[in-house]
Design an enzyme around this catalytic site. Structure first.
Site, short mmCIF file in Angstrom:
data_model
loop_
_atom_site.label_atom_id
_atom_site.label_comp_id
_atom_site.label_asym_id
_atom_site.label_seq_id
_atom_site.Cartn_x
_atom_site.Cartn_y
_atom_site.Cartn_z
N PRO A 87 0.90 -1.30 -0.01
CG PRO A 87 -0.95 -1.47 1.67
CD PRO A 87 0.39 -2.18 1.05
CB CYS A 88 1.23 3.48 -2.40
SG CYS A 88 -0.49 3.60 -3.19
CD GLN A 89 -3.32 3.57 1.43
OE1 GLN A 89 -2.27 3.01 1.21
NE2 GLN A 89 -4.54 2.87 1.01
#
Ligand SMILES: C[S@@+](CC[C@H](N)C(=O)[O-])C[C@H]1O[C@@H](n2cnc3c(N)ncnc32)[C@H](O)[C@@H]1O
Length: 487
Positions: A87-89
Site C-alpha cells: 500500500p502506498c497511501q
C-alpha cells in the site's frame, strides 16, 4: 506445450497486476503465467479476486501474520515470480503526505503501512523466486530513511530496496543503463487512457540485466489513448440533492434564475446530442416536463428555496420514470451508475470547461475565470484550489485515485453533469469491459483506484518473458558450444 511460470501476487487488491500477467498468455507460444495465489486483506477485493482467479487462488488475510505467511510458504514453494505493490497511501503525492498538518505528517511517518514492504521482502527471501516485481507510487522516490549506523545520513527507500534485492542475489540493473535500477513508467505511454506514473523494480536471479521498457504511445509514436475510451457508454444522470446546510446555498438562491437556465440548457444539450432515437425521446420528455416547472419558478417574484427543492424532486422522479439511467440495460453496466450529487456541485460540473479546473475558474487572469463558480466554490481557497477537475475527451485522464471512494470531484465527466462511475474508472484503468468488481460502490472505487492498470502489468509480464527467453537462448548456445567442443 507452454512452460508455466507460477506467480504469487502479494497485496493483490482487485487484481490489476494479475489480470495483466494473465493477458500476456494470449500472445505467447512458449510460456504462460499462472497465478498460484493472490494475497489480500480486504474482503471486497478478495471477492473480486475469487470471481476472476478462482476461489482456491485467494489467501484472504494480513500478510504480517505468521499464519498467513505459513499458508503462503506451503502453497507457493515452487513459485517463479512474485509481484506486488505494498500500500502506498503514505508515499502518495496526493493527500496529507503532501499537504497535511505537521501532526498528520508525523502520524503518517509512524503508519505501519510504511513498513509493509519489509514483509514483502521477507516472503521473497523465503521463496527465492527467479523474478520479483515491486510496484509503487512515484511519491515513494521522495521517501527517505536514516541509514543504519550513520546518524543523520538519509537514503532513499527505493535505493535500499534495490540494495536489499542485490544482497539476496537479484539483479535490478536495467539493460543499457549504468545507474538505473528502477523505472518510472507512465501508463499512458503504453496505451492506457490515463496518466499514471508508477515506480517499477524488476529483479531477476538469472544474472541478466532487465529489459529497459520502452514506451509505445505518445510523442512521435502511436497517439495516446484518451478519455474517449468511455465515450460509447450510455448516458447517466445523477440524483441531485439540496441539503439545508449546503455551503453557499445562498449563492444558489441569489442566482437561482441563471443557475436554473444553465441546468435546463445542459439537459437540452444532452437531448440534442443523444445519438440513439429512443433515448433522445426520453431526454426530450424529461426536458419538456422540467421546463414547465422551470418556467413557473423563474416567473415567481418571491423566490423561495422550496421552489428549487420541488424542481429537483421532480427531476429525481422523472429520471426514474423515464428510465434515464437504464439506457442499454446490460449486466456489465451494473457498476455504471452515478453517485448522488448536490445541486451546487452539479452547477460547478456544468459550468467548468472541459479540461479545466477550479484553480483556473477562480483565477481572474485565466481564460477560464468564472465569477459564479468563484462564488460557489465551497472550500478554503487559501488551502485547496484544485478540488474540482473536469476531464476532456482528447487527452488521457488524470491518475485514477482510490480517493474516488470519498468523492470524485477531480474526475468530472467531460459532458455529463456528474463524476465518473466505477465502470468508467475501470475502463480508464484498462480493465477488461467484462471485469466485475465486488463490494459497494466505494469498495469498487478503492480497488480500481489502487490497481496497476492491466495493460501496464502486461508490458511488465512481457519484459519478464524476454529475460526468460534470453536465458534459455544463452543456455542453448552454451550446450551447443559444449557439444561442438566434444565433437
Ligand atoms: C496498492 S493496492 C494493490 C493493488 C494491486 N496490486 C492491483 O494491481 O490491483 C494495496 C493492497 O494491499 C492490501 N493490504 C494492505 N495491508 C495489507 C496486509 N497487511 N495484508 C494483506 N494485504 C494488505 C490493501 O487492501 C490493498 O488492496
Amino acid at each position: 506445450m507452454k512452460k508455466t511460470l507460477k506467480v504469487l501476487d502479494l497485496f493483490a487488491g482487485g487484481g490489476g497486476f494479475s489480470t495483466g500477467f494473465l493477458q500476456v498468455n494470449q500472445n505467447q507460444p512458449d510460456y504462460k503465467f499462472e497465478i498460484t495465489k493472490a494475497v489480500e486483506i480486504d474482503p471486497a477485493a478478495c471477492d473480486t479476486l475469487r470471481g476472476h482467479l478462482g476461489v482456491d487462488k485467494v489467501i484472504q488475510g494480513d500478510i504480517t501474520c505468521s499464519s498467513v505467511k505459513e499458508e503462503i510458504y506451503k502453497s507457493c514453494a515452487d513459485i517463479d515470480v512474485i509481484i506486488g505493490g505494498p500500500p502506498c497511501q503514505t508515499f502518495s503525492l496526493a493527500g496529507p503526505a503532501r499537504s497535511g498538518t505537521k501532526e498528520m505528517r508525523e502520524k503518517l511517518k509512524n503508519d505501519p503501512r510504511n513498513t509493509l514492504y519489509k514483509h514483502f521482502f521477507e516472503i521473497v527471501d523465503k521463496l527465492e523466486p527467479d523474478f520479483v516485481v515491486f510496484e509503487n507510487v512515484e511519491g515513494m522516490l521522495s521517501k527517505k530513511v536514516e541509514e543504519v549506523g550513520l546518524k543523520g545520513k538519509q537514503v532513499q527507500v527505493i535505493e535500499l530496496i534495490c540494495d536489499e534485492l542485490g544482497s539476496k542475489g537479484y539483479t535490478t540493473n536495467i539493460e543499457n543503463s549504468i545507474l538505473d535500477r528502477f523505472q518510472v513508467l507512465n501508463a499512458a505511454d503504453f496505451g492506457v487512457p490515463q496518466h499514471r506514473k508508477r515506480i517499477i523494480i524488476i529483479a531477476n536471479r538469472l544474472g541478466l540485466d532487465n529489459p529497459n521498457i520502452k514506451p509505445t504511445h505518445g510523442g512521435k509514436r502511436v497517439p495516446y489513448n484518451t478519455v474517449k475510451a468511455i465515450r460509447h457508454l450510455p448516458l447517466r444522470l445523477p440524483e441531485i440533492s439540496l441539503p439545508k446546510n449546503l455551503k453557499n446555498i445562498d449563492v444558489l438562491k441569489s442566482n437561482y434564475k441563471k443557475i436554473l437556465e444553465l441546468f435546463m440548457k445542459k439537459i437540452g444539450d444532452l437531448a440534442i446530442n443523444e445519438a440513439d432515437a429512443d433515448n433522445k425521446l426520453r431526454l426530450e420528455k424529461l426536458y419538456q416536463r422540467l421546463n414547465v416547472e422551470f418556467v413557473s419558478i423563474v416567473g415567481k417574484r418571491n423566490y423561495k428555496i422550496q421552489g428549487l427543492k420541488r424542481f429537483l424532486n421532480l427531476y429525481n422522479e422523472l429520471i426514474i420514470e423515464y428510465g434515464i439511467n437504464n439506457f442499454e440495460e446490460d449486466q456489465l453496466l451494473t457498476n455504471h451508475q452515478s453517485r448522488v450529487h448536490n445541486f451546487r456541485d452539479v452547477i460547478i460540473f456544468i459550468e467548468t470547461k472541459p479540461g479545466s479546473n477550479s484553480s483556473r475558474f477562480m483565477n481572474t487572469k485565466s481564460d477560464d475565470y468564472n465569477e459564479l463558480l468563484d462564488y460557489l466554490y465551497p472550500y478554503d481557497k487559501s488551502k485547496h484550489k484544485d478540488t474540482y477537475v473536469k476531464h476532456c475527451w482528447d487527452k488521457p485522464s488524470n491518475t485514477i485515485l482510490a480517493h474516488m471512494e470519498k468523492d470524485g470531484l477531480k474526475f468530472i465527466h467531460p459532458d455529463q453533469p456528474r463524476t465518473l462511475t466505477p465502470y468508467e474508472a475501470q475502463l480508464l484503468q484498462s480493465f477488461p469491459n467484462d471485469y466485475v468488481f465486488h463490494g459497494g460502490r466505494n469498495d469498487q472505487y478503492r480497488q480500481i483506484g489502487n490497481a496497476v492498470p492491466p495493460k501496464l502489468a502486461a508490458v511488465i509480464g512481457e519484459s519478464i518473458l524476454e529475460t526468460k527467453k534470453l536465458k534459455k537462448m544463452i543456455k542453448e548456445d552454451k550446450s551447443e558450444l559444449k557439444e561442438y567442443a566434444q565433437v
